[in-house]
Design an enzyme around this catalytic site. Structure first.
Site, PDB file in Angstrom:
ATOM      1  N   GLY A 529      -8.783  -0.845  -0.916  1.00 18.42           N
ATOM      2  CA  GLY A 529      -9.570  -2.018  -1.262  1.00 18.42           C
ATOM      3  C   GLY A 529     -10.660  -2.219  -0.234  1.00 18.42           C
ATOM      4  O   GLY A 529     -10.784  -1.448   0.703  1.00 18.42           O
ATOM      5  N   GLY A 530     -11.433  -3.244  -0.401  1.00 19.64           N
ATOM      6  CA  GLY A 530     -12.568  -3.493   0.479  1.00 19.64           C
ATOM      7  C   GLY A 530     -12.179  -3.641   1.920  1.00 19.64           C
ATOM      8  O   GLY A 530     -12.907  -3.219   2.812  1.00 19.64           O
ATOM      9  N   VAL A 534      -4.072  -0.196   0.017  1.00 22.87           N
ATOM     10  CA  VAL A 534      -3.128  -0.980  -0.776  1.00 22.87           C
ATOM     11  C   VAL A 534      -1.903  -0.109  -1.046  1.00 22.87           C
ATOM     12  O   VAL A 534      -2.038   1.043  -1.438  1.00 22.87           O
ATOM     13  CB  VAL A 534      -3.763  -1.396  -2.118  1.00 22.87           C
ATOM     14  CG1 VAL A 534      -2.786  -2.219  -2.926  1.00 22.87           C
ATOM     15  CG2 VAL A 534      -5.026  -2.177  -1.875  1.00 22.87           C
ATOM     16  N   ASP A 645     -17.180 -11.334  -7.900  1.00 18.58           N
ATOM     17  CA  ASP A 645     -17.033  -9.879  -8.030  1.00 18.58           C
ATOM     18  C   ASP A 645     -16.129  -9.527  -9.213  1.00 18.58           C
ATOM     19  O   ASP A 645     -15.224  -8.719  -9.098  1.00 18.58           O
ATOM     20  CB  ASP A 645     -16.490  -9.287  -6.726  1.00 18.58           C
ATOM     21  CG  ASP A 645     -16.685  -7.770  -6.687  1.00 18.58           C
ATOM     22  OD1 ASP A 645     -17.558  -7.265  -7.419  1.00 18.58           O
ATOM     23  OD2 ASP A 645     -15.959  -7.098  -5.942  1.00 18.58           O
TER      24      ASP A 645
END
Ligand SMILES: *[C@@H]1O[C@H](CO)[C@@H](O)[C@H](O)[C@H]1NC(C)=O
Ligand SMILES: *[C@@H]1O[C@H](CO)[C@@H](O)[C@H](O)[C@H]1NC(C)=O
Ligand SMILES: *[C@@H]1O[C@H](CO)[C@@H](O)[C@H](O)[C@H]1NC(C)=O
Ligand SMILES: *[C@@H]1O[C@H](CO)[C@@H](O)[C@H](O)[C@H]1NC(C)=O
Ligand SMILES: *[C@@H]1O[C@H](CO)[C@@H](O)[C@H](O)[C@H]1NC(C)=O
Ligand SMILES: *[C@@H]1O[C@H](CO)[C@@H](O)[C@H](O)[C@H]1NC(C)=O
Ligand SMILES: *[C@@H]1O[C@H](CO)[C@@H](O)[C@H](O)[C@H]1NC(C)=O
Ligand SMILES: *[C@@H]1O[C@H](CO)[C@@H](O)[C@H](O)[C@H]1NC(C)=O
Length: 836
Positions: A529-530, A534, A645
């Site tokens: 993820g950003g 994960v 987003d």
């Protein structure tokens, strides 16, 4: 010679018991046999599984007990109703992969985990340190196929749930043994009763024996002893698809259990490791007032009265004065004669610290109104006998519970419990009011009053001192253990702490998360993820989780981490991903979510081999689900939130393909009437961003609507916003759809794998809504609530004008740099664009 043989034998037994059988797994090749006294022991040597005989019986059962505690406290039994009469039992994995108990050479099993397994699967059974026996698929994902926590016997261990889940099909309760010699299904069972307001109930057969009372937001109103403290972290889940309660501990190495014995006594017990014995910390039913309906209908049980614990609620009198006289209250109370209870000046009398009456029958709940409206609602309806707050300790009290029949099983406490308001007629009301007036007038009362005041001030002062000390201690502890300073300073720890204290989401121990994810092994990694990787994990209780780990604990990632905690913890909706908690220890910062087995929407609709899994009906449901989730964020939640987003990879799918919006790291909270803002830092994903946001950093709920429109077109066409169109090379998906729409050829964009599964009208409607959402000017785009009505055909659709389709070339030259495209493997991802 003989003694030498013995020595060898003893050594061999010692050797075997020490090494070979201290494994924690049963496999196809390693099984356990009763006549060799074999057991398996969990990794931390906490629980053992093997054969045993209960009490003075000679029957053999397979069970789980504490490995290091003398006296074999059995917490689970496999073949509880099917004993083996000799010691020929063998517990093994059978050819199909099930865990099966056989007696000698008989071909029919005595007991089996009995699930259907694909024949090619390689399975193993493992005993965990939580006491859970799990049957796992032995591959990198270690999927749990079956677990003993799903079939409790007479013991409720930490991390084990009692209750239901629609999502996983869980439906769990436990029942006592028949006798100390017989673990068969006995007469007493402990269950979650959903009712209008959930309660836990201990039944004898099908008759309630004891009741926990309703959930106040912090405790069960009928278990005042059961508060959150430094040892326990009880968790109550009450959502659309799950209703459950589990008594977790903060430190998994604390051994504690609930159990109901053969005479119905239910206890919470904890192991004292220093004194080496079990301590009972809660036991019920203990006193007369604990027994269900001890004072009958409309009776009120008050154990603090000197003489007889039963009284009648005001306006009622004993049904049988004779029985009442000989201290038998079970007949209960009836309305006094000649009382008018309908629109004749009635009012309410407040009973503080009460386990409120049973809500299983004749009760109603309305979560949308507060206590004040609750009173009015009850007063207006002549059948309403009493009311109370439905969740008295959540945000100072929410919801409204009303009773419309006999009041069963209410009792008094000296503290905790909750306030109950009983309807009385005008004469009764006058009596109660007069009582209050008299007290105010009397000199004595004044004296009592003022000394009470002094006392109250003293108590408040002491409490304040204690609290301050506790707070200081807590902060100090955090700082020491977690070296929390940087995080705390920038994060508004108080807010997080507040949410944690309110039980909105718990802290997880690092050790728990590490154990669940196999020490963050690469096998468990789901994607990136950003702000970090994960992982998939499986908790002690078999629950599957997704763990988002913050990699570098500074700057932007940290900001988003904070944002996500604060936002997600306060939001609950069927179409939003549920956060289970967070973990903050030392450098480690993690968010823990429910695991969604079908990954993200983009991994299905953009995958040639998978997209046919979603026919039009399913896709339409997904579109509506996303729309409802967004509407909740924009309008219906406690906060007003702009997601910023929304995209296919941020929509996750649960087992039934129900969509859940994820990733609030970039969300912005708005005040009640603020609907737009500006930012220097443009975050979001190329293609999904509205023009005003991408160019000027100006965002509003309408920029989310734009992203929704793009997503909707992607779902219909099965094409990414960034896909190339050879026929019209300078256009993106939005432009392409618009061109065809103008030429009345819009049906050509529909994903060909949909076959004939759709109605053309419905799809055209959706395309039109999609185009309306991506209009150039924000004011021309509908709001999410309009979109929801449009989707349900309740609103007429205006004609779209030329949308804001952005030409790729000019955009790349704009000084915007994209980070790499989200990889479709990602379960949660953030793509970022930084304005220069
Ligand atoms: C099972 O074993 C017993 C004794 O070991 C034997 O008498 C019996 O014939 C066996 N039964 C089968 C079905 O093999
Ligand atoms: C397994 O389940 C089937 C069907 O649910 C049932 O008929 C059978 O008796 C079960 N077997 C065992 C050993 O419990
Ligand atoms: C389980 O899987 C591991 C790793 O793939 C393998 O080493 C082990 O032998 C397997 N165990 C069984 C019982 O098949
Ligand atoms: C749970 O199972 C019991 C017995 O099998 C059944 O009576 C009850 O309705 C079930 N409850 C739910 C919510 O599925
Ligand atoms: C269960 O209850 C029934 C009826 O009250 C009684 O006859 C029976 O003995 C009880 N069973 C046990 C194991 O206590
Ligand atoms: C948990 O309890 C054990 C034994 O009481 C102790 O050694 C350990 O430090 C505790 N862990 C935490 C994180 O408090
Ligand atoms: C159940 O527990 C209570 C309280 O500890 C005890 O008095 C009673 O004898 C127990 N019943 C049985 C059958 O062990
Ligand atoms: C009063 O409440 C009862 C029970 O819910 C309901 O059936 C009835 O319609 C209500 N009456 C009025 C006037 O609202």
């Amino acid at each position: 010679m003989n003694s030498f043989k013995w020595l060898i034998r003893i050594l061999l037994i010692f050797f075997l018991s020490q090494f070979s059988f201290s494994a924690d797994t049963i496999t196809q090749h390693h099984y356990i046999k009763d006549n060799k006294d074999e057991v398996i022991v969990s990794g931390g040597k906490i629980f053992a599984l093997g054969f045993f005989s209960p009490g003075s019986s000679r029957n053999r059962y397979v069970g789980i007990w504490y490995h290091q505690i003398p006296g074999k406290t059995v917490v689970w039994v496999a073949n509880r109703d099917n004993p083996i009469k000799d010691t020929s039992g063998i517990l093994r994995i059978d050819g199909r992969g099930n865990l099966v108990l056989f007696q000698g050479n008989r071909t029919l099993p005595v007991w089996s985990s009995n699930i259907s397994i694909a024949s090619t699967m390689n399975t193993i059974a493992q005993i965990l340190d939580s006491g859970n026996l799990v049957l796992l698929q032995n591959d990198s994902r270690k999927t749990v196929l079956w677990q003993s926590f799903g079939y409790p016997t007479n013991t409720w261990l930490s991390f084990m749930k009692i209750g239901f889940s629609l999502r996983t099909g869980m439906n769990q309760s436990y029942t006592s043994w028949r006798s100390p010699d017989d673990p068969g299904v006995g007469n007493y069972s402990f269950k979650m009763n959903p009712g209008v307001s959930p309660q836990m109930v201990l039944y004898k057969g099908s008759v309630p024996l004891w009741r926990s009372g309703t959930w106040t937001g912090k405790i069960w109103s009928g278990i005042p002893e059961m508060t959150q403290n430094f040892i326990f972290r009880d968790s109550f889940v009450n959502t659309d698809d799950e209703l459950s309660f589990s008594c977790d501990t903060k430190n998994a190495s604390i051994l504690t259990r609930w159990t109901t014995n053969e005479t119905g006594v239910t206890q919470r017990i904890i192991w004292d490791n220093n004194a080496r014995h079990w301590i009972t910390i809660y036991s019920t039913p203990k006193e007369q007032c604990d027994f269900y309906g001890h004072c009958g209908p409309n009776g009120y049980c008050n154990p603090y009265l000197g003489d007889f614990e039963c009284t009648c609620f005001p306006g009622f009198e004993p049904k049988s004065p004779e029985e009442w006289f000989i201290r038998d209250g079970e007949g209960g109370c009836v309305r006094k004669l000649g009382i008018s209870m309908c629109g004749n000046g009635e009012g309410f009398v407040k009973f503080p610290h009460v386990k409120v009456p049973d809500t299983a029958a004749d009760a109603l709940v309305d979560m949308s109104i507060g206590l004040k409206q609750c009173k009015e609602k009850c007063l207006r309806n002549c059948s309403c006998m009493a009311y109370a707050s439905a969740n008295s300790e959540t945000n100072g009290g929410v919801g409204c519970l009303t009773w419309h029949g006999d009041l069963m099983d209410a009792r008094a406490y000296t503290e905790t419990g909750q306030d109950l308001y009983i309807r009385v007629d005008k004469n009764e009301l006058a009596r109660y009011t007069k009582k209050g007036l008299l007290q105010k007038k009397g000199v004595l009362a004044v004296a009592i009053g003022s000394s009470a005041l002094v006392f109250l001030i003293l108590v408040a002062f002491l409490r304040c001192l204690v609290r301050r000390q506790r707070n200081a201690e807590r902060t100090r502890k955090r700082k020491n253990i977690f070296s929390f300073t940087t995080f705390e300073d920038s994060l508004g720890e108080n807010e997080i702490d507040e949410s944690t204290r309110n039980g909105e989401f718990p802290y997880f121990e690092l050790s728990t998360v590490a154990a669940a994810t196999n020490d963050f092994s690469s096998d468990n990694k789901l994607g990136h993820g950003g702000f970090g990787p994960v992982y998939k994990g499986v908790l002690f209780n078999g629950e599957e989780i997704a763990v988002k780990r913050l990699l570098n604990s500074s700057g932007q990632g940290l900001q988003e981490f904070k944002n996500e905690i604060l936002l997600t913890a306060k939001l609950q909706h069927r179409n939003l991903v549920r956060m289970l908690g967070c973990c903050i220890e030392g450098e480690e910062k993690m968010l823990i979510y429910e695991f969604l087995p079908n990954k993200s929407l983009d991994s299905i609709i953009f995958d040639e081999s998978k997209r046919s899994m979603l026919d039009w009906k399913k896709r339409f449901e997904i579109i509506c689900g996303i729309a409802r989730g967004m509407l909740y964020l924009h309008q219906d939640s406690r906060l007003r939130i702009i997601h910023r987003d929304l995209k296919a990879s941020n929509v996750l799918l649960d087992a039934t393909m129900n969509p859940k919006i994820s990733d609030f790291g970039m969300g912005r909270i708005f005040g009640e009437d603020q609907t737009e803002g500006d930012t220097k830092r443009v975050v979001g994903t190329y293609g999904y961003m509205s023009p005003e946001y991408a160019m000027q950093g100006h965002f509003s709920i309408k920029s989310d609507v734009y992203s929704f429109g793009v997503l909707l077109l992607e779902i219909i066409t099965g094409k990414k916003i960034s896909s190339p169109f050879p026929d019209s090379p300078c256009l993106n998906l939005v432009g392409h759809v618009w061109e065809l729409w103008r030429e009345d050829r819009a049906m050509e964009v529909v994903d060909s794998t949909l076959g004939d599964s759709y109605s053309a009208d419905e799809i055209l409607n959706c395309i039109q809504i999609g185009l309306l959402c991506v209009q150039e000017h924000a004011t021309q785009r509908p709001t999410m609530s309009t979109v929801v009505s449009m989707l349900s055909n309740e609103a007429t659709l205006p004609s779209p004008e030329q949308p804001a389709f952005i030409e790729k070339k000019s955009h790349n030259g704009d000084g915007l740099s994209t980070s790499e495209e989200a990889n479709s493997e990602n379960i949660v991802s953030i793509t970022m664009i930084q304005a220069r």
